[in-house]
Write an enzyme that holds these catalytic residues in place. Structure first.
Site, PDB file in Angstrom:
ATOM      1  N   GLU A   1       1.388 -11.603   5.949  1.00 13.62           N
ATOM      2  CA  GLU A   1       0.315 -10.919   6.680  1.00 13.62           C
ATOM      3  C   GLU A   1       0.533 -11.264   8.147  1.00 13.62           C
ATOM      4  O   GLU A   1       0.069 -12.282   8.650  1.00 13.62           O
ATOM      5  CB  GLU A   1      -1.060 -11.409   6.213  1.00 13.62           C
ATOM      6  CG  GLU A   1      -1.377 -11.162   4.751  1.00 13.62           C
ATOM      7  CD  GLU A   1      -2.013  -9.798   4.515  1.00 13.62           C
ATOM      8  OE1 GLU A   1      -2.001  -8.959   5.430  1.00 13.62           O
ATOM      9  OE2 GLU A   1      -2.516  -9.588   3.385  1.00 13.62           O
TER      10      GLU A   1
ATOM     11  N   GLU B   1      -2.485   0.452   7.887  1.00 16.24           N
ATOM     12  CA  GLU B   1      -1.610  -0.586   7.360  1.00 16.24           C
ATOM     13  C   GLU B   1      -0.413  -0.043   6.593  1.00 16.24           C
ATOM     14  O   GLU B   1       0.721  -0.521   6.746  1.00 16.24           O
ATOM     15  CB  GLU B   1      -2.388  -1.555   6.466  1.00 16.24           C
ATOM     16  CG  GLU B   1      -1.535  -2.738   6.037  1.00 16.24           C
ATOM     17  CD  GLU B   1      -2.185  -3.619   4.993  1.00 16.24           C
ATOM     18  OE1 GLU B   1      -1.497  -4.533   4.496  1.00 16.24           O
ATOM     19  OE2 GLU B   1      -3.370  -3.381   4.665  1.00 16.24           O
TER      20      GLU B   1
ATOM     21  N   HIS C   1       0.835  -1.204   0.000  1.00 17.01           N
ATOM     22  CA  HIS C   1       0.000   0.000   0.000  1.00 17.01           C
ATOM     23  C   HIS C   1       0.872   1.257   0.000  1.00 17.01           C
ATOM     24  O   HIS C   1       1.990   1.235  -0.482  1.00 17.01           O
ATOM     25  CB  HIS C   1      -0.996  -0.041   1.152  1.00 17.01           C
ATOM     26  CG  HIS C   1      -1.849  -1.278   1.133  1.00 17.01           C
ATOM     27  ND1 HIS C   1      -2.867  -1.484   0.242  1.00 17.01           N
ATOM     28  CD2 HIS C   1      -1.764  -2.426   1.890  1.00 17.01           C
ATOM     29  CE1 HIS C   1      -3.413  -2.677   0.437  1.00 17.01           C
ATOM     30  NE2 HIS C   1      -2.755  -3.279   1.423  1.00 17.01           N
TER      31      HIS C   1
ATOM     32  N   HIS D   1       2.766  -7.009   4.516  1.00 18.75           N
ATOM     33  CA  HIS D   1       1.387  -6.558   4.705  1.00 18.75           C
ATOM     34  C   HIS D   1       0.902  -6.912   6.099  1.00 18.75           C
ATOM     35  O   HIS D   1       1.538  -7.689   6.816  1.00 18.75           O
ATOM     36  CB  HIS D   1       0.463  -7.224   3.676  1.00 18.75           C
ATOM     37  CG  HIS D   1       0.601  -6.690   2.285  1.00 18.75           C
ATOM     38  ND1 HIS D   1      -0.282  -5.782   1.747  1.00 18.75           N
ATOM     39  CD2 HIS D   1       1.522  -6.946   1.327  1.00 18.75           C
ATOM     40  CE1 HIS D   1       0.087  -5.501   0.504  1.00 18.75           C
ATOM     41  NE2 HIS D   1       1.189  -6.198   0.224  1.00 18.75           N
TER      42      HIS D   1
END
Length: 374
Positions: A193, A68, A54, A129
């Site tokens: 993640e 995030e 992101h 992430h």
């Protein structure tokens, strides 16, 4: 990142997370994945592209006070720093050439990320992430590669083991996924993640500074293991050790430093504060740590003890603790002293302390350890 997951496999309590796991070196051990590539010799660094997910107009998941894109970047920057330190520290670990798809809060498209990695070309691609879901009960760590049974999957598995061991969150296992950065990169690629920002329990752990450090270390340990190296935490700058001798005015001299000991561009300065004022002193150094009683204090340096030019402590009048000693150890000094890249140097300040007489009129600081880099 939007929720991606698999059934929970095991549950770790909060107590384990708040204990030593966050601060330890690799909790998994030194086993090496059999299908992983051999570690390259020094001088042939592995090219690693770190991809903080992101950024800019794409915030990713946001909940419980964490965005995030921000935490992804924080972990990624620390991982880069650790890999750079690992490269300089020749006592263990590997050698890495590191780039990032972004270093600040900017928008980078998925195509731009994969194109950067392919054009370099990178040897490995690590996309960082953190998860999110509409149900706050969703939690835990999951790690992805594009397909199972591949080099990517081997890297995925060891990094996942390290992150689960370091953070202690629920283990959702590993999986294959058709994500762009995994599919379109031409080198082995992994997407982590680490936990769910939408889970209050995960978020409370993930936002801790110790957890940022633990996750970055886990990514590094997994990469090290993948390349056949035992997990190794590189030296993060100079460190002090040993015990200083209390000076006659009652102060405790304290050694410290600024800069880096580099054979090519050293800006290292080694200093000592809380020194008896208006006295002569000098820095002694060697290639081993020592802890030997000497003159009412402790000699902290051994193995070929050497001395440096005499310095003067100055200060505000005589006989108090306002003195300071310092020595600039530039590249000419390091090279002329025979210091070599990759070796550890141990040093300590010695100075006159006449008021201690009839006891030995000598002051001794604590010790400082630093590593010489190219």
């Amino acid at each position: 990142m939007a929720f991606q997951g698999a059934p929970l496999r095991s549950v770790f309590g909060l107590a384990s997370v708040l204990g030593l796991a966050l601060f330890a070196t690799s909790s998994v051990g030194t086993a090496v994945v059999a299908s992983g590539p051999p570690g390259g010799p020094r001088g042939t660094p592995v090219r690693v592209m770190i991809d903080p997910g992101h950024g800019g107009a794409a915030p990713g998941a946001a909940a419980n006070g964490i965005v995030e894109k921000d935490i992804n970047l924080t972990v990624a920057l620390r991982l880069r720093e650790l890999l750079e330190l690992d490269t300089l520290d020749t006592s263990g670990g590997g050698e890495w050439d590191v780039r990032m798809t972004r270093e600040t809060d900017v928008t980078v498209s998925l195509t731009e990320r994969s194109t950067m990695a392919n054009a370099w070309p990178a040897d490995r691609f690590l996309s960082i992430h953190h998860n999110g879901f509409t149900d706050p009960a969703a939690d835990g760590t999951i790690t992805f590669s594009f397909a199972n049974g591949t080099t990517s999957a081997a890297l995925r598995d060891v990094i996942h083991q390290e992150i689960v061991a370091a953070l202690g969150l629920d283990d959702r296992g590993t999986a294959a996924a058709n994500f762009h950065v995994l599919r379109e990169t031409t080198m082995p690629a992994v997407l982590t993640e680490a936990g769910f920002l939408t889970s209050p329990s995960d978020a409370a752990i993930l936002m801790m500074p110790a957890s940022i450090e633990a996750q970055a270390r886990a990514e590094m340990y997994g990469l090290q293991r993948h390349y056949g190296h035992a997990p190794y935490l590189p030296t993060d700058g100079p460190t002090t050790y040993c015990t200083a001798k209390v000076a006659s005015p009652g102060c405790v001299p304290s050694i410290g430093s600024t800069g880096t000991a580099s054979l090519s561009s050293s800006d290292l300065v080694v200093y000592c504060t809380d020194v008896v004022s208006e006295q002569f002193g000098l820095l002694i150094w060697g290639r081993a740590e020592l802890n030997l009683p000497l003159n009412g204090g402790t000699l902290c340096v051994g193995n070929g003890l050497r001395r440096t030019p005499v310095q003067f402590s100055y200060g505000l009048g005589g006989g108090n603790c306002s003195g300071r000693l310092e020595l600039a150890m530039d590249s000419a000094f390091l090279n002329s002293s025979g210091m070599l890249a990759g070796e550890d140097i141990f040093c300590q300040w010695w100075f006159r302390d006449p008021a201690l007489y009839p006891n030995p009129p000598v002051g001794l600081s604590d010790g400082l350890r630093f590593r010489v880099v190219p």
